[in-house]
Write a protein that holds these residues in place. Structure first.
Motif, mmCIF file in Angstrom:
data_model
loop_
_atom_site.group_PDB
_atom_site.id
_atom_site.type_symbol
_atom_site.label_atom_id
_atom_site.label_comp_id
_atom_site.label_asym_id
_atom_site.label_seq_id
_atom_site.Cartn_x
_atom_site.Cartn_y
_atom_site.Cartn_z
ATOM 1 N N ARG A 1 0.844 -1.203 0.000
ATOM 2 C CA ARG A 1 0.000 0.000 0.000
ATOM 3 C C ARG A 1 0.872 1.244 0.000
ATOM 4 O O ARG A 1 1.648 1.480 0.937
ATOM 5 C CB ARG A 1 -0.921 0.025 1.233
ATOM 6 C CG ARG A 1 -2.027 -1.022 1.192
ATOM 7 C CD ARG A 1 -2.910 -0.935 2.423
ATOM 8 N NE ARG A 1 -2.130 -1.052 3.653
ATOM 9 C CZ ARG A 1 -1.674 -2.208 4.141
ATOM 10 N NH1 ARG A 1 -1.934 -3.339 3.529
ATOM 11 N NH2 ARG A 1 -0.960 -2.225 5.252
ATOM 12 N N LEU A 2 0.744 2.032 -1.091
ATOM 13 C CA LEU A 2 1.510 3.272 -1.223
ATOM 14 C C LEU A 2 0.588 4.412 -0.805
ATOM 15 O O LEU A 2 -0.490 4.583 -1.377
ATOM 16 C CB LEU A 2 1.948 3.435 -2.675
ATOM 17 C CG LEU A 2 2.844 4.616 -3.028
ATOM 18 C CD1 LEU A 2 4.168 4.571 -2.270
ATOM 19 C CD2 LEU A 2 3.120 4.638 -4.536
ATOM 20 N N GLU A 3 1.006 5.177 0.216
ATOM 21 C CA GLU A 3 0.114 6.209 0.765
ATOM 22 C C GLU A 3 0.842 7.526 0.918
ATOM 23 O O GLU A 3 2.048 7.557 1.152
ATOM 24 C CB GLU A 3 -0.376 5.777 2.163
ATOM 25 C CG GLU A 3 -1.322 4.605 2.116
ATOM 26 C CD GLU A 3 -1.487 3.922 3.468
ATOM 27 O OE1 GLU A 3 -0.966 4.452 4.465
ATOM 28 O OE2 GLU A 3 -2.138 2.866 3.485
ATOM 29 N N SER A 4 0.079 8.610 0.790
ATOM 30 C CA SER A 4 0.683 9.925 1.029
ATOM 31 C C SER A 4 -0.122 10.646 2.100
ATOM 32 O O SER A 4 -1.285 10.307 2.354
ATOM 33 C CB SER A 4 0.682 10.751 -0.255
ATOM 34 O OG SER A 4 -0.633 11.050 -0.626
ATOM 35 N N PHE A 5 0.517 11.628 2.710
ATOM 36 C CA PHE A 5 -0.179 12.454 3.703
ATOM 37 C C PHE A 5 0.393 13.866 3.616
ATOM 38 O O PHE A 5 1.573 14.046 3.295
ATOM 39 C CB PHE A 5 0.006 11.862 5.107
ATOM 40 C CG PHE A 5 1.437 11.776 5.541
ATOM 41 C CD1 PHE A 5 2.030 12.811 6.252
ATOM 42 C CD2 PHE A 5 2.219 10.671 5.190
ATOM 43 C CE1 PHE A 5 3.365 12.741 6.636
ATOM 44 C CE2 PHE A 5 3.551 10.601 5.564
ATOM 45 C CZ PHE A 5 4.124 11.640 6.292
ATOM 46 N N PRO A 6 -0.427 14.880 3.858
ATOM 47 C CA PRO A 6 0.081 16.255 3.754
ATOM 48 C C PRO A 6 1.064 16.562 4.875
ATOM 49 O O PRO A 6 0.902 16.076 5.996
ATOM 50 C CB PRO A 6 -1.179 17.110 3.877
ATOM 51 C CG PRO A 6 -2.215 16.226 4.472
ATOM 52 C CD PRO A 6 -1.846 14.807 4.196
ATOM 53 N N LEU A 7 2.092 17.348 4.563
ATOM 54 C CA LEU A 7 3.119 17.637 5.555
ATOM 55 C C LEU A 7 2.709 18.715 6.550
ATOM 56 O O LEU A 7 3.317 18.854 7.585
ATOM 57 C CB LEU A 7 4.430 18.056 4.883
ATOM 58 C CG LEU A 7 5.267 16.929 4.276
ATOM 59 C CD1 LEU A 7 6.642 17.417 3.923
ATOM 60 C CD2 LEU A 7 5.368 15.737 5.196
ATOM 61 N N THR A 8 1.712 19.499 6.187
ATOM 62 C CA THR A 8 1.347 20.596 7.100
ATOM 63 C C THR A 8 0.525 20.088 8.268
ATOM 64 O O THR A 8 -0.236 19.153 8.149
ATOM 65 C CB THR A 8 0.501 21.641 6.349
ATOM 66 O OG1 THR A 8 -0.548 20.965 5.661
ATOM 67 C CG2 THR A 8 1.370 22.416 5.418
#
Ligand code: LP5
Length: 241
Positions: free
Chosen positions: A234-241
């Motif tokens: 599972r490739l996931e992203s999340f916002p850095l702010t």
């Protein structure tokens, strides 16, 4: 077993938001896995283990704590931090992996790379890579003073930034023939790499068999994680702010 993969964080004092997100990730996601893999360009530029900075100390302490808590940590060189060495790894409780490395993830042979060596259409870069990464150059680079390395590093960054801007997108991506050849050579159906900053899971067919190339993302506006367990990838992203 559970595994976590990251790459291309480009940790640097100018981006405390990335360091914060990384430390958060170490205290949450990474605590829940058996193994953490960092596949290169962990730092924006690493001039050698003798460079001491508050950022390096903070990162080493956090990695050492994670390692002491039971997560095994593996680190691979990228094109920005190929001077990361034994001293860093010892202090941080990491094991340095050669590029490429084949690991077994829940029984499957998986090839791990930074990814830059697959960009074989980028002839100027390949030439520079061969020059910088041969054992004699590495010996000479390591014997220069920190100040001299800083100057050369800055020159290389500026030149690279200038040249990369002018290169067509397909030149700075991996060569698909090289991908297939490398996967064949290592007898794998899954390749995980970073470097290109083009996160995706590509479904492939190699020698009439299904295969996949998983590209990790760089940490800039978003952070990127690849989680692997018995359920899959599972490739996931999340916002850095
Ligand atoms: O990383 P990214 O995506 O920006 O670009 C890479 C390729 N560029 C590089 C260079 C790095 O950005 C900078 C290296 C940092 C130094 C590491 C520390 C060690 C320092 C040494 C201490 C002594 O890797 C870029 C690729 C791109 O990926 C996509 O794959 O295109 O490659 C280039 O841009 C290379 C240029 O095409 C050729 C540059 C020739 C440089 C000649 C400068 C001469 C100065 C040397 C003085 C000795």
């Amino acid at each position: 077993m559970r595994y976590l993969f990251i790459s291309d964080l480009h940790l640097q004092p100018e981006r405390p938001d990335i360091t914060r997100a990384f430390l958060y990730c170490l205290n949450t996601h990474a605590r829940q896995v058996d193994e953490l893999y960092i596949l290169g360009d962990f730092f924006e530029v690493w001039l050698g283990d003798d460079e001491q900075s508050p950022l390096a100390s903070e990162v080493i302490t956090a990695l050492a704590e994670l390692s002491a808590a039971g997560t095994r940590i593996y680190l691979m060189h990228g094109n920005r931090d190929f001077l990361l060495g034994k001293r860093f790894c010892r202090a941080a409780g990491c094991t340095l992996l050669p590029d490429p490395t084949v690991v077994k993830l829940n029984g499957e042979r998986v090839l791990l790379m930074h990814g830059d060596s697959l960009c074989t259409d980028d002839l100027a870069y390949m030439k520079m890579r061969r020059l910088l990464r041969n054992p004699l150059s590495l010996f000479i680079l390591r014997s220069l003073s920190l100040n001299q390395r800083r100057k050369i590093g800055r020159k290389l960054r500026n030149e690279s930034r200038e040249q990369t801007r002018q290169k067509p997108g397909d030149i700075t991506d991996v060569n698909l023939g090289q991908v297939a050849e490398t996967m064949r050579e290592h007898n794998v159906r899954t390749l995980i790499h970073g470097h290109t900053h083009r996160p995706a899971i590509h479904q492939l067919v190699i020698d009439s068999e299904p295969a996949q190339r998983i590209v990790l993302g760089d940490w800039d506006c978003d952070g990127w994680l690849l989680e692997v367990d018995e359920q899959g990838y599972r490739l996931e992203s999340f916002p850095l702010t």
